[in-house]
Scaffold this motif. Structure first.
Motif, PDB file in Angstrom:
ATOM      1  N   GLU A   9       0.830  -1.205   0.000  1.00 54.46           N
ATOM      2  CA  GLU A   9       0.000   0.000   0.000  1.00 54.46           C
ATOM      3  C   GLU A   9       0.865   1.256   0.000  1.00 54.46           C
ATOM      4  OE1 GLU A   9      -3.238   2.250   2.816  1.00 54.46           O
ATOM      5  OE2 GLU A   9      -3.130   0.067   2.918  1.00 54.46           O
ATOM      6  N   LEU A  10       1.925   1.253   0.797  1.00 52.49           N
ATOM      7  CA  LEU A  10       2.834   2.402   0.847  1.00 52.49           C
ATOM      8  C   LEU A  10       3.496   2.632  -0.513  1.00 52.49           C
ATOM      9  CD1 LEU A  10       4.163   4.619   2.533  1.00 52.49           C
ATOM     10  CD2 LEU A  10       5.859   2.931   3.257  1.00 52.49           C
ATOM     11  N   LEU A  11       3.900   1.559  -1.171  1.00 48.29           N
ATOM     12  CA  LEU A  11       4.514   1.681  -2.494  1.00 48.29           C
ATOM     13  C   LEU A  11       3.540   2.313  -3.487  1.00 48.29           C
ATOM     14  CD1 LEU A  11       6.715   1.145  -4.638  1.00 48.29           C
ATOM     15  CD2 LEU A  11       5.701  -1.127  -4.924  1.00 48.29           C
ATOM     16  N   HIS A  51       8.811  14.814  -0.362  1.00 50.12           N
ATOM     17  CA  HIS A  51       8.478  13.750  -1.321  1.00 50.12           C
ATOM     18  C   HIS A  51       9.573  12.672  -1.353  1.00 50.12           C
ATOM     19  CE1 HIS A  51       4.731  15.157  -3.008  1.00 50.12           C
ATOM     20  NE2 HIS A  51       5.234  16.370  -3.092  1.00 50.12           N
ATOM     21  N   LEU A  52      10.822  13.083  -1.267  1.00 52.19           N
ATOM     22  CA  LEU A  52      11.909  12.106  -1.239  1.00 52.19           C
ATOM     23  C   LEU A  52      11.841  11.251   0.026  1.00 52.19           C
ATOM     24  CD1 LEU A  52      14.733  14.359  -2.667  1.00 52.19           C
ATOM     25  CD2 LEU A  52      13.859  12.265  -3.735  1.00 52.19           C
ATOM     26  N   ALA A  53      11.468  11.844   1.148  1.00 46.50           N
ATOM     27  CA  ALA A  53      11.306  11.080   2.392  1.00 46.50           C
ATOM     28  C   ALA A  53      10.196  10.040   2.235  1.00 46.50           C
ATOM     29  CB  ALA A  53      11.011  12.019   3.557  1.00 46.50           C
ATOM     30  N   TYR A  54       9.130  10.402   1.559  1.00 46.54           N
ATOM     31  CA  TYR A  54       8.030   9.453   1.321  1.00 46.54           C
ATOM     32  C   TYR A  54       8.533   8.288   0.479  1.00 46.54           C
ATOM     33  CZ  TYR A  54       3.090   8.180   1.018  1.00 46.54           C
ATOM     34  OH  TYR A  54       1.881   7.539   1.148  1.00 46.54           O
ATOM     35  N   LEU A  55       9.309   8.596  -0.561  1.00 49.52           N
ATOM     36  CA  LEU A  55       9.861   7.542  -1.420  1.00 49.52           C
ATOM     37  C   LEU A  55      10.835   6.657  -0.643  1.00 49.52           C
ATOM     38  CD1 LEU A  55      10.377   9.651  -4.655  1.00 49.52           C
ATOM     39  CD2 LEU A  55       8.743   7.764  -4.359  1.00 49.52           C
ATOM     40  N   ARG A  57      10.592   5.982   2.628  1.00 51.56           N
ATOM     41  CA  ARG A  57       9.757   5.111   3.476  1.00 51.56           C
ATOM     42  C   ARG A  57       9.154   3.973   2.659  1.00 51.56           C
ATOM     43  NH1 ARG A  57       8.215  10.036   5.494  1.00 51.56           N
ATOM     44  NH2 ARG A  57       6.241  10.026   4.361  1.00 51.56           N
ATOM     45  N   ALA A  58       8.872   4.235   1.389  1.00 50.09           N
ATOM     46  CA  ALA A  58       8.314   3.198   0.514  1.00 50.09           C
ATOM     47  C   ALA A  58       9.379   2.215   0.044  1.00 50.09           C
ATOM     48  CB  ALA A  58       7.621   3.856  -0.685  1.00 50.09           C
ATOM     49  N   GLY A  59      10.644   2.514   0.324  1.00 48.93           N
ATOM     50  CA  GLY A  59      11.726   1.596  -0.016  1.00 48.93           C
ATOM     51  C   GLY A  59      12.201   1.660  -1.448  1.00 48.93           C
ATOM     52  N   VAL A  60      11.912   2.764  -2.155  1.00 51.31           N
ATOM     53  CA  VAL A  60      12.327   2.851  -3.557  1.00 51.31           C
ATOM     54  C   VAL A  60      13.425   3.887  -3.785  1.00 51.31           C
ATOM     55  CG1 VAL A  60      10.168   1.944  -4.461  1.00 51.31           C
ATOM     56  CG2 VAL A  60      10.415   4.406  -4.153  1.00 51.31           C
ATOM     57  N   VAL A  61      13.799   4.612  -2.730  1.00 48.32           N
ATOM     58  CA  VAL A  61      14.856   5.610  -2.825  1.00 48.32           C
ATOM     59  C   VAL A  61      15.759   5.470  -1.607  1.00 48.32           C
ATOM     60  CG1 VAL A  61      15.329   8.104  -2.694  1.00 48.32           C
ATOM     61  CG2 VAL A  61      13.579   7.267  -4.236  1.00 48.32           C
ATOM     62  N   ALA A  62      17.064   5.621  -1.823  1.00 48.55           N
ATOM     63  CA  ALA A  62      18.045   5.618  -0.739  1.00 48.55           C
ATOM     64  C   ALA A  62      18.774   6.959  -0.771  1.00 48.55           C
ATOM     65  CB  ALA A  62      19.031   4.472  -0.917  1.00 48.55           C
ATOM     66  N   ALA A  63      19.346   7.341   0.359  1.00 49.86           N
ATOM     67  CA  ALA A  63      20.026   8.631   0.450  1.00 49.86           C
ATOM     68  C   ALA A  63      21.360   8.479   1.166  1.00 49.86           C
ATOM     69  CB  ALA A  63      19.144   9.619   1.206  1.00 49.86           C
TER      70      ALA A  63
END
Length: 130
Positions: A9-11, A51-55, A57-63
């Motif tokens: 759902e998060l994704l 928006h990057l933080a949301y991505l 949390r969804a596991g599709v972006v790393a920083a």
């Protein structure tokens, strides 16, 4: 709700926002400093960061942090179904005209002989360095 269902759902919620899709589209080329997103998308740094933080949390972006600069990249989800969904979305975005315009704008900004004043001193995306 089971953890796997919550993650799915998060994704899908992460992928349901145009700004987040634009960010993912720009990350296809590789790691990018947040300041370039602000310049390309013409929006505020707090909005881009949210928006990057949301991505993330969804596991599709790393920083990763480098001094005062935050760099982002696409992260492949651990779940194979989520990884397939992300790969298909990225492929689809690459074929969309507006997303191609964003990529062209990113390239023109990053590859310009002189960066815009707001980006002076910012690390250029490695994949676009010339």
């Amino acid at each position: 709700m089971a953890k796997k269902e919550a993650q799915a759902e998060l994704l899908f919620r992460a992928l349901a926002d145009r700004t987040r899709l634009r960010l993912l589209n720009l990350l296809v080329a590789g790691e990018v400093c947040v300041c370039f997103f602000v310049e390309v998308l013409g929006t505020s740094q707090p909005k881009v960061s949210r928006h990057l933080a949301y991505l993330r949390r969804a596991g599709v972006v790393a920083a990763r942090r480098e001094g005062k600069w935050m760099h982002y990249r696409i992260a492949e989800p651990e779940d194979p179904h989520a990884a397939r969904v992300l790969a298909e979305v990225l492929k689809w975005l690459g074929e969309e005209r507006e997303m191609q315009k964003d990529r062209a704008r990113m390239e023109s900004i990053c590859c310009a002989p002189r960066l815009p004043v707001r980006l002076q001193g910012a690390p250029r995306p490695a994949s676009l360095n010339t």
